[in-house]
Design an enzyme around this catalytic site. Structure first.
Site, PDB file in Angstrom:
ATOM      1  N   MET A  62      -5.974  -7.593   8.255  1.00  0.00           N
ATOM      2  CA  MET A  62      -5.476  -6.737   9.343  1.00  0.00           C
ATOM      3  C   MET A  62      -6.426  -5.557   9.554  1.00  0.00           C
ATOM      4  O   MET A  62      -7.423  -5.412   8.856  1.00  0.00           O
ATOM      5  CB  MET A  62      -4.049  -6.290   9.034  1.00  0.00           C
ATOM      6  CG  MET A  62      -3.049  -7.436   9.093  1.00  0.00           C
ATOM      7  SD  MET A  62      -1.349  -6.931   8.755  1.00  0.00           S
ATOM      8  CE  MET A  62      -1.368  -6.729   6.976  1.00  0.00           C
TER       9      MET A  62
ATOM     10  N   ARG B 261      -4.000   2.649   8.266  1.00  0.00           N
ATOM     11  CA  ARG B 261      -4.218   1.376   7.574  1.00  0.00           C
ATOM     12  C   ARG B 261      -2.954   0.526   7.589  1.00  0.00           C
ATOM     13  O   ARG B 261      -1.842   1.054   7.607  1.00  0.00           O
ATOM     14  CB  ARG B 261      -4.627   1.612   6.112  1.00  0.00           C
ATOM     15  CG  ARG B 261      -5.881   2.436   5.919  1.00  0.00           C
ATOM     16  CD  ARG B 261      -6.080   2.715   4.430  1.00  0.00           C
ATOM     17  NE  ARG B 261      -7.163   3.622   4.148  1.00  0.00           N
ATOM     18  CZ  ARG B 261      -8.402   3.264   3.810  1.00  0.00           C
ATOM     19  NH1 ARG B 261      -8.696   1.978   3.720  1.00  0.00           N
ATOM     20  NH2 ARG B 261      -9.325   4.162   3.550  1.00  0.00           N
TER      21      ARG B 261
ATOM     22  N   CYS C 290      10.177 -38.434 -10.490  1.00  0.00           N
ATOM     23  CA  CYS C 290       8.874 -38.997 -10.839  1.00  0.00           C
ATOM     24  C   CYS C 290       7.961 -39.156  -9.637  1.00  0.00           C
ATOM     25  O   CYS C 290       6.963 -39.861  -9.701  1.00  0.00           O
ATOM     26  CB  CYS C 290       9.038 -40.340 -11.553  1.00  0.00           C
ATOM     27  SG  CYS C 290       9.808 -41.628 -10.542  1.00  0.00           S
TER      28      CYS C 290
ATOM     29  N   GLY D  19      -8.312  -7.486   4.011  1.00  0.00           N
ATOM     30  CA  GLY D  19      -9.244  -7.695   5.101  1.00  0.00           C
ATOM     31  C   GLY D  19      -8.695  -8.435   6.301  1.00  0.00           C
ATOM     32  O   GLY D  19      -9.400  -8.624   7.291  1.00  0.00           O
TER      33      GLY D  19
ATOM     34  N   SER E 266      16.132 -41.679 -11.643  1.00  0.00           N
ATOM     35  CA  SER E 266      14.856 -40.982 -11.467  1.00  0.00           C
ATOM     36  C   SER E 266      14.561 -40.929  -9.975  1.00  0.00           C
ATOM     37  O   SER E 266      14.480 -41.972  -9.319  1.00  0.00           O
ATOM     38  CB  SER E 266      13.726 -41.698 -12.204  1.00  0.00           C
ATOM     39  OG  SER E 266      12.525 -40.960 -12.073  1.00  0.00           O
TER      40      SER E 266
ATOM     41  N   HIS F 262      -1.993 -43.305  -0.800  1.00  0.00           N
ATOM     42  CA  HIS F 262      -2.277 -44.083  -2.011  1.00  0.00           C
ATOM     43  C   HIS F 262      -3.462 -43.487  -2.770  1.00  0.00           C
ATOM     44  O   HIS F 262      -3.407 -43.292  -3.992  1.00  0.00           O
ATOM     45  CB  HIS F 262      -2.565 -45.545  -1.640  1.00  0.00           C
ATOM     46  CG  HIS F 262      -2.941 -46.390  -2.813  1.00  0.00           C
ATOM     47  ND1 HIS F 262      -4.257 -46.589  -3.196  1.00  0.00           N
ATOM     48  CD2 HIS F 262      -2.180 -47.062  -3.705  1.00  0.00           C
ATOM     49  CE1 HIS F 262      -4.284 -47.352  -4.274  1.00  0.00           C
ATOM     50  NE2 HIS F 262      -3.037 -47.664  -4.602  1.00  0.00           N
TER      51      HIS F 262
ATOM     52  N   LYS G 263       0.829  -1.201   0.000  1.00  0.00           N
ATOM     53  CA  LYS G 263       0.000   0.000   0.000  1.00  0.00           C
ATOM     54  C   LYS G 263       0.867   1.255   0.000  1.00  0.00           C
ATOM     55  O   LYS G 263       0.681   2.164  -0.822  1.00  0.00           O
ATOM     56  CB  LYS G 263      -0.933  -0.009   1.213  1.00  0.00           C
ATOM     57  CG  LYS G 263      -1.988   1.093   1.185  1.00  0.00           C
ATOM     58  CD  LYS G 263      -2.740   1.185   2.506  1.00  0.00           C
ATOM     59  CE  LYS G 263      -3.395  -0.108   2.890  1.00  0.00           C
ATOM     60  NZ  LYS G 263      -4.543  -0.450   2.042  1.00  0.00           N
TER      61      LYS G 263
ATOM     62  N   ARG H 128      -3.433  -1.667  -6.266  1.00  0.00           N
ATOM     63  CA  ARG H 128      -2.675  -2.898  -6.044  1.00  0.00           C
ATOM     64  C   ARG H 128      -2.956  -3.836  -7.216  1.00  0.00           C
ATOM     65  O   ARG H 128      -3.922  -3.628  -7.964  1.00  0.00           O
ATOM     66  CB  ARG H 128      -3.071  -3.561  -4.726  1.00  0.00           C
ATOM     67  CG  ARG H 128      -4.536  -3.950  -4.637  1.00  0.00           C
ATOM     68  CD  ARG H 128      -4.905  -4.383  -3.229  1.00  0.00           C
ATOM     69  NE  ARG H 128      -6.336  -4.610  -3.094  1.00  0.00           N
ATOM     70  CZ  ARG H 128      -6.968  -4.664  -1.933  1.00  0.00           C
ATOM     71  NH1 ARG H 128      -6.293  -4.507  -0.808  1.00  0.00           N
ATOM     72  NH2 ARG H 128      -8.264  -4.869  -1.877  1.00  0.00           N
TER      73      ARG H 128
ATOM     74  N   TYR I  27      14.355 -33.889 -16.554  1.00  0.00           N
ATOM     75  CA  TYR I  27      12.903 -33.823 -16.686  1.00  0.00           C
ATOM     76  C   TYR I  27      12.256 -34.004 -15.325  1.00  0.00           C
ATOM     77  O   TYR I  27      12.888 -34.464 -14.371  1.00  0.00           O
ATOM     78  CB  TYR I  27      12.377 -34.897 -17.658  1.00  0.00           C
ATOM     79  CG  TYR I  27      12.546 -36.321 -17.167  1.00  0.00           C
ATOM     80  CD1 TYR I  27      11.600 -36.931 -16.351  1.00  0.00           C
ATOM     81  CD2 TYR I  27      13.679 -37.064 -17.513  1.00  0.00           C
ATOM     82  CE1 TYR I  27      11.760 -38.232 -15.905  1.00  0.00           C
ATOM     83  CE2 TYR I  27      13.855 -38.370 -17.066  1.00  0.00           C
ATOM     84  CZ  TYR I  27      12.892 -38.948 -16.253  1.00  0.00           C
ATOM     85  OH  TYR I  27      13.055 -40.227 -15.798  1.00  0.00           O
TER      86      TYR I  27
END
Length: 898
Positions: free
Chosen positions: A117, A106, A853, A115, A787, A478, A36, A362, A873
């Protein structure tokens, strides 16, 4: 505090002023001034009409808590000087009876926490200055209305008096006088309300409402700093991963009033539509109102533009029509702010007697759909680059686009809430048995599979279900892992739900549901809802395709998918996967036609008998791989050999054992003995993975043969060579990999001879044990690729079961022991083990291909680390592939900018 401590704490500057076209700070100072304060400074520098004020930096927040929630004495002269500066600009003076300066106080952290604080408005009024304000404005009603608003807000925020007590006084007074709405009250009415409000304060506090304006100001500043540690702010930070030590700044700004008549107004405007992303002003306002009136809901806001007025049923004038000059100025200011910040802006404004004031700006919150459109449009407009467009999105939010979601306007009865394990929403009949789920699916019925917890034996039922609910388990249990891979909505760990399998009931929220009753689950929020709820189906827009194409241009890492079936593989390709990084072969064995043969193999007592049983599985396993290879059409496919302990394939419980014994034609006692022999106290650390394959080479031979014969057949169909990647799980020592690798190689030689062909393949290993990480140099001599199986690597590093961790990880997060769930976002210690393994593996094999993976492969924060250690990857569930593609591109771009 000691003199040395005082000296080290006091900076040269704690207070930063803005206004009249100048400012001490700018937009780059968010760490110091909060979002702000930094943006107000930037707006002032841009020459926009900003009420003057000053910001107390986040450093004071730290000092406030260091001093035991006390403001440092050095701050007072800085604040007094800044107040004088604001007074000079406005022509008013703080505490002046005839021309009082009123201010707002503020909060403003570096990350937006809307909202969460506290705020105090209209500060600077007491019994004397309210009279001066009445004379100055010639409007006693306005003055006393403003004073009562201040008393109520200050008493709530600073003095801790329930605001509902004030509302009760006001409502009782209105009822007594026959008023329905606040605007009906006159000056005398508001003066009486002020008297009653002050009496309430004195009763509750045993002292009068403070009349000393500096006491008021000091109390408000301390309260706003104190609200950084209120319960809702702490909870919000935890949800959004905002560090506790950032602190908040406090901005004190001259008040302007939108409740000064019909030429005054207050409102909110977005520079683009935050729901659709359309390039149009979007917002609402109220005539003759203050900011809290807009959000209170007591008055219906009016449309901002004439276009919005025409599209709505609101018959009140638009801002564009009611105050055309102010609207024209607002439109220009919006364009200037969006061009400067190069992003969607969310702006608060007030018009005081025809004059426009910009109160705050903002970055605007937006839907994922809007975020995509805004990013692509701004890049095409030349406002931002393509790289910035890719970086502007939150990768995790793409999940919202890939699954059906609940219609937010639908009515719903929420029974309970669990962990949101797999996004999307689905409705169906409750079923408690996996086989029954398959049966009902065959009849064309949608079912929700509800279990206490799932096991690999439930996979077919999970696949048949449209959603999965468990009362136990965590985010990588699982059920969670498999559901994400299948793209099924899933809620796990719903402890408030009780499932009675014997009676076929589910109880939650005081409601008992039976098998066949309809329930809806929301895997994005964890909600469990009674009955059917209206859904919104996902639609992937042209903007999605465009932005993902840009992301693919920028990223370095490949993105693969964890896929076990052709359907999974096709889904992964549709989402842009470049290969399969993990095919779990154990899931292929749970079909009814195959489980019997596998169980015969397990019961066999000699290698020859086991080979005979496995031979009956070979054709089906081969066909599985042919289908995968053909779908992937030459892309890499990594197949993990059998990993789970054998007991997982055997029945549990006397009834199930008897049924299986009958189906197999074996004695119940024999089956029980074999189950007893295979029993392990801690099966996840028992004879599984490489240990199982070393002891049972016939499993390796069957699976390798199926892979190689499938590669030959698929290669013929594709007119291209298929090069499978065979992965040995849970390796702890090079010798294990060598033994299993030799069986694979021998099988390859046999197939080459039989088929009169040559095979190309790679053999690698999952790195999922700390020992494997430390011995990666040795293992890398034999492995052609690594992997990381981060699910098990996290378990074995922490010595923690992922299925049980949910019981206390929440408490650990609350107490600051951990900062996130280590099964969702990679833990730093696990990451260090991965880095060691990557470095040692590449020392012996510089071209070593290394992937990940585990479930972490779809987590953007984890992907940043994978980019840092240069993995080749990551592989994740098909529905996380777009998330991973975007996150990998962002990681590459950010690494280049450092």
């Amino acid at each position: 505090m000691s003199e040395a401590g005082e000296a080290s704490r006091a900076p040269s500057k704690w207070v930063f002023t803005f206004g009249a076209g100048r400012a001490d700070g700018s937009a780059v100072d968010k760490d110091l001034l909060g979002g702000k304060g930094a943006n107000l400074a930037e707006m002032s520098r841009l020459g926009l009409p900003v009420p003057p004020g000053f910001t107390i930096s986040t450093e004071v927040c730290a000092a406030y808590y260091d001093l035991g929630r006390t403001l440092p004495d050095e701050l007072k002269p800085m604040v007094d000087a800044a107040l004088d500066d604001v007074g000079r600009i406005t022509g008013a003076r703080f505490g002046d009876i005839e021309n009082p300066l009123l201010v707002s106080v503020r909060s403003g952290g570096r990350a937006s926490m809307p909202g969460m604080m506290d705020t105090v408005l209209n500060l600077g009024l007491n019994d004397q200055t309210v009279e001066g304000l009445a004379r100055r404005t010639s409007d006693p009603r306005f003055a006393y209305d403003t004073y009562r608003r201040f008393i109520q807000m200050y008493a709530d925020v600073v003095l801790g008096i329930d605001h509902g007590l004030f509302e009760e006084i006001l409502e009782n007074y209105k009822a007594l006088k026959g008023f329905e709405l606040d605007p009906e009250l006159g000056a005398e009415d508001w003066a009486e309300i002020v008297t009653r409000f002050k009496a309430l304060v004195e009763t509750e506090q045993e002292r009068p409402f403070p009349q000393d304006l500096h006491e008021q100001l000091w109390g408000a500043i301390a309260a706003v700093f104190g609200s950084w540690q209120n319960a809702r702010a702490i909870a919000y930070r935890r949800l959004h991963d905002i560090p506790d030590d950032w602190g908040t700044a406090v901005t004190i700004q001259a008040m302007v009033f939108g409740n000064r008549g019909d030429n005054s107004a207050t409102g909110v405007v977005f520079t683009r539509n935050p729901s659709t992303g359309a390039n149009e002003l979007f917002g609402e306002f109220l005539l003759n109102a203050q900011g809290e009136d807009v959000v209170s809901g007591l008055r219906m806001p009016q449309p901002l533009t004439e276009a919005a007025y025409g599209a709505s049923s609101n018959n009140k004038a638009s801002f564009e029509a009611a105050l055309p000059q102010a609207f024209a100025e607002l439109k220009k200011s919006c364009a200037k702010l969006e061009k400067n910040f190069r992003d969607l802006q969310d702006i608060e404004f007030t018009v005081q007697e025809g004059e426009l004031f910009m109160l705050q700006t903002r970055a605007g919150k937006r839907s994922t759909k809007a975020a995509l459109k805004i990013a692509v449009d701004m890049a095409k407009e030349g406002l931002i680059s393509r790289e910035e467009a890719v970086l502007s999105l939150n990768a995790d939010q793409l999940d919202q686009l890939l699954h059906p979601t609940l219609d937010p306007s639908a009515k719903m009865t929420v029974l309970a809430k669990g962990l949101p394990a797999s996004p999307g929403a689905s409705s169906g009949e409750i079923v408690f048995d996996a086989d029954e789920a398959v049966h009902m699916k065959a009849q064309g019925r949608d079912v929700i599979l509800a279990r206490v917890e799932t096991s690999p034996e439930d996979v077919q039922g999970m696949h048949a279900a449209v959603g999965i609910l468990t009362t136990r388990g965590g985010m990588t249990s699982h059920a969670a892992v498999v559901a994400r891979g299948m793209g099924r909505p899933c809620v796990v760990g719903a402890a408030a739900v009780h499932i009675d399998l014997e009676h076929g009931t589910l109880e939650a929220g005081g409601v008992q549901l039976h098998k066949g009753d309809i329930v809806t689950i929301d895997g994005s929020t964890g909600r469990i809802i009674k009955g059917r709820v209206t859904m919104r189906e996902p639609e992937l827009s042209e903007d999605f395709t465009t932005l993902m194409g840009w992301a693919d241009e920028f990223r370095r890492m490949d993105i693969r998918a964890n896929a076990d079936t052709p359907d999974d593989a096709r889904q992964a390709l549709a989402f842009g996967a470049q290969g399969i990084g993990l095919c779990r072969t154990e899931h292929m064995f749970f079909e009814e036609s195959r489980i019997l043969a596998l169980r015969k193999m397990i019961l066999a007592e000699t290698p020859e008998a086991r080979r005979k049983a496995l031979a009956t599985l070979l054709p089906a396993q081969r066909q599985d791989f042919i289908a995968l290879f053909e779908v992937m059409a030459g892309r890499p496919v990594t197949i993990r050999l059998l990993d789970p302990p054998l007991h997982e394939f055997l029945p549990h419980g006397d009834v199930a054992i008897a049924e299986v014994a009958e189906a197999m034609g074996v004695d119940v006692a024999k089956l029980k003995r074999r189950i007893g022999v295979l029993h392990e106290f801690n099966p996840m650390l028992g004879q599984r993975g490489a240990r199982l394959l070393v002891s049972h080479p016939e499993i390796v031979e069957m699976q390798a043969r199926a892979i190689f014969e499938a590669a030959v057949e698929a290669g013929k169909a594709l007119h291209d060579r298929v090069i499978p990647e065979i992965m040995v799980p849970l390796v702890a020592a090079k010798a294990e990999l060598d033994i299993v690798g030799e069986r694979i190689a021998a099988t390859a030689r046999a197939v080459e001879k039989e088929r009169e062909t040559s095979l190309a393949f790679q053999v690698g290993t999952m790195i999922e044990l700390p020992r494997a990480c430390l011995m990666a140099g040795e293992i890398g001599e034999s492995a052609e690729f690594f992997s990381f199986g981060t699910n098990d690597l996290t378990q074995t590093t922490f010595g923690l079961s992922r299925d049980d961790a949910g019981r206390f990880l929440g408490e650990y997060a609350e107490k600051g022991i951990i900062h996130h769930d280590p099964f969702t976002t990679l833990d730093e210690a696990v990451g260090e083990l991965m880095q060691i393994a990557a470095e040692r593996g590449r020392e012996v094999r510089p071209d070593l291909k290394i992937g990940l993976c585990g479930e972490h492969g779809g987590d953007p924060e984890t992907i940043v680390f994978c980019e840092k250690i240069a993995l080749s990857y990551v592989s994740c569930s098909p529905f996380r592939v777009p998330v991973a593609r975007l996150a990998a591109a962002q990681a590459t771009l950010r690494s280049k900018s450092r």
